[in-house]
Design a protein around this motif. Structure first.
Motif, PDB file in Angstrom:
ATOM      1  N   ASP A 110     -80.245 -30.178  -6.107  1.00  0.00           N
ATOM      2  CA  ASP A 110     -79.562 -29.897  -7.429  1.00  0.00           C
ATOM      3  C   ASP A 110     -80.526 -29.011  -8.094  1.00  0.00           C
ATOM      4  O   ASP A 110     -81.863 -28.968  -8.027  1.00  0.00           O
ATOM      5  CB  ASP A 110     -79.726 -31.000  -8.550  1.00  0.00           C
ATOM      6  N   SER A 111     -80.025 -27.722  -8.510  1.00  0.00           N
ATOM      7  CA  SER A 111     -81.237 -26.452  -9.074  1.00  0.00           C
ATOM      8  C   SER A 111     -81.945 -26.893  -9.951  1.00  0.00           C
ATOM      9  O   SER A 111     -83.020 -26.407 -10.052  1.00  0.00           O
ATOM     10  CB  SER A 111     -80.152 -25.362  -9.404  1.00  0.00           C
ATOM     11  N   GLU A 112     -81.600 -27.826 -11.056  1.00  0.00           N
ATOM     12  CA  GLU A 112     -82.487 -28.141 -12.020  1.00  0.00           C
ATOM     13  C   GLU A 112     -83.795 -28.994 -11.270  1.00  0.00           C
ATOM     14  O   GLU A 112     -84.855 -28.942 -11.974  1.00  0.00           O
ATOM     15  CB  GLU A 112     -81.845 -28.964 -13.275  1.00  0.00           C
ATOM     16  N   HIS A 113     -83.323 -29.862 -10.551  1.00  0.00           N
ATOM     17  CA  HIS A 113     -84.367 -30.747 -10.058  1.00  0.00           C
ATOM     18  C   HIS A 113     -85.465 -29.948  -9.037  1.00  0.00           C
ATOM     19  O   HIS A 113     -86.558 -30.157  -8.871  1.00  0.00           O
ATOM     20  CB  HIS A 113     -83.921 -32.213  -9.487  1.00  0.00           C
ATOM     21  N   SER A 114     -84.774 -29.192  -8.365  1.00  0.00           N
ATOM     22  CA  SER A 114     -85.371 -28.270  -7.377  1.00  0.00           C
ATOM     23  C   SER A 114     -86.345 -27.497  -8.412  1.00  0.00           C
ATOM     24  O   SER A 114     -87.638 -27.271  -7.882  1.00  0.00           O
ATOM     25  CB  SER A 114     -84.539 -27.334  -6.694  1.00  0.00           C
ATOM     26  N   ALA A 115     -86.076 -27.174  -9.521  1.00  0.00           N
ATOM     27  CA  ALA A 115     -86.901 -26.160 -10.429  1.00  0.00           C
ATOM     28  C   ALA A 115     -87.916 -26.925 -10.981  1.00  0.00           C
ATOM     29  O   ALA A 115     -89.130 -26.550 -10.939  1.00  0.00           O
ATOM     30  CB  ALA A 115     -86.007 -25.762 -11.533  1.00  0.00           C
ATOM     31  N   ILE A 116     -87.820 -28.358 -11.395  1.00  0.00           N
ATOM     32  CA  ILE A 116     -88.738 -29.098 -11.551  1.00  0.00           C
ATOM     33  C   ILE A 116     -89.769 -29.429 -10.819  1.00  0.00           C
ATOM     34  O   ILE A 116     -90.881 -29.328 -10.889  1.00  0.00           O
ATOM     35  CB  ILE A 116     -88.159 -30.399 -12.419  1.00  0.00           C
ATOM     36  N   PHE A 117     -89.212 -29.862  -9.440  1.00  0.00           N
ATOM     37  CA  PHE A 117     -89.991 -30.167  -8.279  1.00  0.00           C
ATOM     38  C   PHE A 117     -90.976 -29.037  -7.893  1.00  0.00           C
ATOM     39  O   PHE A 117     -92.026 -29.134  -7.560  1.00  0.00           O
ATOM     40  CB  PHE A 117     -89.080 -30.332  -7.119  1.00  0.00           C
ATOM     41  N   GLN A 118     -90.531 -27.965  -8.180  1.00  0.00           N
ATOM     42  CA  GLN A 118     -91.338 -26.744  -7.886  1.00  0.00           C
ATOM     43  C   GLN A 118     -92.447 -26.652  -8.964  1.00  0.00           C
ATOM     44  O   GLN A 118     -93.619 -26.110  -8.580  1.00  0.00           O
ATOM     45  CB  GLN A 118     -90.474 -25.381  -7.688  1.00  0.00           C
ATOM     46  N   CYS A 119     -91.979 -26.729 -10.210  1.00  0.00           N
ATOM     47  CA  CYS A 119     -93.045 -26.689 -11.400  1.00  0.00           C
ATOM     48  C   CYS A 119     -94.119 -27.559 -11.294  1.00  0.00           C
ATOM     49  O   CYS A 119     -95.284 -27.369 -11.603  1.00  0.00           O
ATOM     50  CB  CYS A 119     -92.308 -26.795 -12.861  1.00  0.00           C
ATOM     51  N   LEU A 120     -93.767 -28.754 -10.750  1.00  0.00           N
ATOM     52  CA  LEU A 120     -94.504 -30.062 -10.791  1.00  0.00           C
ATOM     53  C   LEU A 120     -95.520 -29.933  -9.523  1.00  0.00           C
ATOM     54  O   LEU A 120     -96.393 -30.740  -9.408  1.00  0.00           O
ATOM     55  CB  LEU A 120     -93.698 -31.225 -10.736  1.00  0.00           C
ATOM     56  N   ALA A 121     -95.197 -29.154  -8.384  1.00  0.00           N
ATOM     57  CA  ALA A 121     -95.636 -29.152  -7.386  1.00  0.00           C
ATOM     58  C   ALA A 121     -97.383 -29.236  -7.431  1.00  0.00           C
ATOM     59  O   ALA A 121     -97.861 -30.057  -6.565  1.00  0.00           O
ATOM     60  CB  ALA A 121     -95.489 -27.875  -6.370  1.00  0.00           C
ATOM     61  N   LYS A 122     -98.028 -28.743  -8.274  1.00  0.00           N
ATOM     62  CA  LYS A 122     -99.620 -28.468  -8.236  1.00  0.00           C
ATOM     63  C   LYS A 122    -100.054 -29.136  -9.494  1.00  0.00           C
ATOM     64  O   LYS A 122    -101.112 -29.220  -9.943  1.00  0.00           O
ATOM     65  CB  LYS A 122    -100.086 -27.255  -8.031  1.00  0.00           C
ATOM     66  N   GLU A 123     -99.254 -30.187 -10.124  1.00  0.00           N
ATOM     67  CA  GLU A 123     -99.659 -30.485 -11.422  1.00  0.00           C
ATOM     68  C   GLU A 123     -99.765 -32.140 -11.403  1.00  0.00           C
ATOM     69  O   GLU A 123     -99.159 -32.813 -10.501  1.00  0.00           O
ATOM     70  CB  GLU A 123     -98.651 -30.378 -12.893  1.00  0.00           C
ATOM     71  N   ARG A 124    -100.761 -32.620 -12.135  1.00  0.00           N
ATOM     72  CA  ARG A 124    -101.000 -33.998 -12.014  1.00  0.00           C
ATOM     73  C   ARG A 124    -100.105 -34.640 -13.138  1.00  0.00           C
ATOM     74  O   ARG A 124     -99.654 -33.968 -14.193  1.00  0.00           O
ATOM     75  CB  ARG A 124    -102.552 -34.432 -12.634  1.00  0.00           C
ATOM     76  N   SER A 125     -99.627 -35.817 -12.871  1.00  0.00           N
ATOM     77  CA  SER A 125     -98.341 -36.516 -13.736  1.00  0.00           C
ATOM     78  C   SER A 125     -99.139 -36.728 -15.155  1.00  0.00           C
ATOM     79  O   SER A 125     -98.118 -36.522 -16.069  1.00  0.00           O
ATOM     80  CB  SER A 125     -97.885 -37.728 -13.044  1.00  0.00           C
ATOM     81  N   GLN A 126    -100.249 -36.840 -15.218  1.00  0.00           N
ATOM     82  CA  GLN A 126    -100.765 -37.160 -16.663  1.00  0.00           C
ATOM     83  C   GLN A 126    -100.676 -36.046 -17.570  1.00  0.00           C
ATOM     84  O   GLN A 126    -100.883 -36.139 -18.668  1.00  0.00           O
ATOM     85  CB  GLN A 126    -102.182 -38.077 -16.542  1.00  0.00           C
ATOM     86  N   ASP A 127    -100.732 -34.788 -16.986  1.00  0.00           N
ATOM     87  CA  ASP A 127    -100.628 -33.439 -17.792  1.00  0.00           C
ATOM     88  C   ASP A 127     -99.028 -33.124 -18.064  1.00  0.00           C
ATOM     89  O   ASP A 127     -99.332 -32.048 -19.065  1.00  0.00           O
ATOM     90  CB  ASP A 127    -101.478 -32.340 -16.815  1.00  0.00           C
ATOM     91  N   VAL A 128     -98.304 -33.633 -17.920  1.00  0.00           N
ATOM     92  CA  VAL A 128     -96.697 -33.548 -17.910  1.00  0.00           C
ATOM     93  C   VAL A 128     -96.414 -34.164 -19.223  1.00  0.00           C
ATOM     94  O   VAL A 128     -96.543 -35.034 -19.610  1.00  0.00           O
ATOM     95  CB  VAL A 128     -95.877 -33.899 -16.809  1.00  0.00           C
ATOM     96  N   LYS A 129     -96.020 -33.094 -20.373  1.00  0.00           N
ATOM     97  CA  LYS A 129     -95.524 -33.542 -21.711  1.00  0.00           C
ATOM     98  C   LYS A 129     -94.243 -33.884 -21.555  1.00  0.00           C
ATOM     99  O   LYS A 129     -93.744 -34.882 -21.993  1.00  0.00           O
ATOM    100  CB  LYS A 129     -96.064 -32.555 -22.792  1.00  0.00           C
ATOM    101  N   LYS A 130     -93.431 -32.719 -21.045  1.00  0.00           N
ATOM    102  CA  LYS A 130     -92.025 -33.010 -21.102  1.00  0.00           C
ATOM    103  C   LYS A 130     -91.214 -32.036 -19.993  1.00  0.00           C
ATOM    104  O   LYS A 130     -91.743 -31.221 -19.675  1.00  0.00           O
ATOM    105  CB  LYS A 130     -91.653 -32.338 -22.490  1.00  0.00           C
TER     106      LYS A 130
END
Ligand SMILES: NC(=O)c1ccc[n+]([C@@H]2O[C@H](COP(=O)([O-])OP(=O)(O)OC[C@H]3O[C@@H](n4cnc5c(N)ncnc54)[C@H](OP(=O)(O)O)[C@@H]3O)[C@@H](O)[C@H]2O)c1
Length: 385
Positions: free
Chosen positions: A148-168
């Motif tokens: 899904d294009s939205e989830h692919s986008a989120i997956f790519q944005c989160l690739a190098k991020e720690r889950s505790q740093d994600v606000k929204k």
């Protein structure tokens, strides 16, 4: 060579996947195809890609298909069991799950249990059984990569991020064909109007879901399961240009986004080649030609299924299963011209108000709720026609 099986090869995602695989034929080989009723297209696909295993929905179609098959003869199987067998075929490295609706759940689970990479387009399986799929993926070493294009986008944005740093996580929505209309104007819209999506060319069910904004609701629930998010970490904005495919707000105020032209071949290719990226022959995104990127509030009063999906984020898992089932039945009735577009809202709302509650531990618990909800939705539809 990486071996690929495509479940739903004759559909919109399936056809796009075959185009990607064809372009990357040095790297990928199709070993399996599964489809429903479009035998004519499946013949062409089989002739070109020469899969080793083909699964069809119905036994009679499988028999017909077998008679007309050319050498090298593939193994031909049928029914849900057949599609599951194709999903777990021992040669598969990657399974593209692109059957529409909860019908895609058992084969998706079969691929996950067999430890494959699953390129997941079938959002309904994540909405109804996300936690079971993730558990099975962890246990069997499978990967679930969103298509899904939205989830692919989120997956790519989160690739190098720690889950505790994600606000929204903010999903973008095109708004569909009726975004600018009043509820009164929506009442007059026909099936043909609803099937004209302003940006994407997709299968009928997902196109109707886009017109009611239920597609965004399902995607909210899919994102919650895929990325293990709390309800308050999810939001939707309408973005009519469909260039920004979703955004992630970090706790330091940075907002990450993924942008591309509106073409499903981009997220499909990424799911196949991840973590690598390959050249694409598609035109590059020309921001000077796009000029304007707009973002606006999604109206949950006008699109009540989106409101119900936000509610489902807070509720137990039974609610999401029932919401999906009631919607599938109401959309089917709309596609059969038994009810009006606006009736979809009321039928789903009324159905889930009295839906079954049970502890979900297995797929069978999910299918029990699904069956009961479908019965109730069909009764409500019968009372209207
Ligand atoms: N289209 C998009 O751009 C898009 C984007 C993101 C996510 N998705 C999701 O991807 C999934 C597929 O969407 P789509 O638009 O590609 O749908 P679609 O065009 O309607 O295609 C569905 C595919 O599933 C096959 N199928 C249906 N029942 C089957 C069965 N019992 N056994 C085997 N195959 C069966 C169909 O076969 P026949 O046609 O031969 O009957 C067809 O190949 C949906 O969950 C959708 O929400 C789609």
């Amino acid at each position: 060579m990486e071996k690929v099986t495509i479940l739903g090869s004759t559909g919109s995602i399936g056809r796009n996947t075959l185009e990607v695989v064809d372009l990357l034929s040095q790297r990928f080989k199709v070993v399996g195809l599964a489809a429903g009723r479009n035998l004519a297209l499946l013949y062409k696909q089989a002739e070109k890609f020469k899969p080793e295993i083909i699964a069809l929905e119905r036994e009679e179609d499988a028999a017909k298909f077998k008679q007309n098959c050319k050498k090298p003869y593939p193994q031909i199987i049928f029914g849900t069991k057949g599609v599951e067998e194709a999903a777990r075929y021992f040669k598969n490295d990657i399974v593209v799950s692109a059957i529409t609706g909860i019908k895609g759940l058992r084969p998706t689970m079969a691929a996950v249990e067999a430890g494959k990479r699953v390129a997941l387009a079938n959002k309904e399986s994540m909405v109804t059984a996300g936690f079971l799929l993730r558990q099975a993926a962890d246990k069997n070493g499978a990967e679930i990569i969103p298509v899904d294009s939205e989830h692919s986008a989120i997956f790519q944005c989160l690739a190098k991020e720690r889950s505790q740093d994600v606000k929204k996580v903010i999903l973008t929505a095109s708004g569909g064909p009726f975004f600018q209309l009043s509820r009164q104007e929506m009442k007059l819209k026909s099936l043909d109007d609803a099937l004209k999506h302003p940006r994407w060319n997709m299968g009928k069910k997902v196109t109707i879901d886009s017109a009611t904004m239920m597609n965004k609701g399902l995607e909210l629930l899919e994102a919650q399961s895929l990325f293990c998010l709390e309800p308050q970490q999810l939001d939707v904005v309408v973005h009519p240009q469909s260039i920004v495919h979703s955004l992630v707000e970090m706790k330091d105020g940075s907002v990450l986004a993924q942008l591309s032209i509106t073409d499903m071949k981009i997220p499909i290719q990424y799911a196949l080649t991840y973590p690598e990226r390959c050249e694409s022959p598609l035109p590059a995104l020309d921001l000077k030609a796009v000029k304007l990127l707009e973002f606006m509030e999604a109206d949950q009063e006008k699109f009540p299924l989106l409101r119900l999906a936000f509610l489902a984020l807070q509720k137990d898992r039974c609610f999401s299963v029932a919401l999906n089932a009631a919607n599938e039945i109401a959309v089917e009735a709309f596609l059969n011209k038994e009810i009006k577009l606006i009736d979809i809202f009321e039928i789903v709302d009324e159905t889930i108000n009295s839906s079954v509650r049970t502890n979900i531990e297995t797929l069978e618990d999910i299918f029990l709720i699904d069956r009961e909800t479908r019965k109730r939705a069909r009764n409500l539809i019968r009372q209207r026609i």
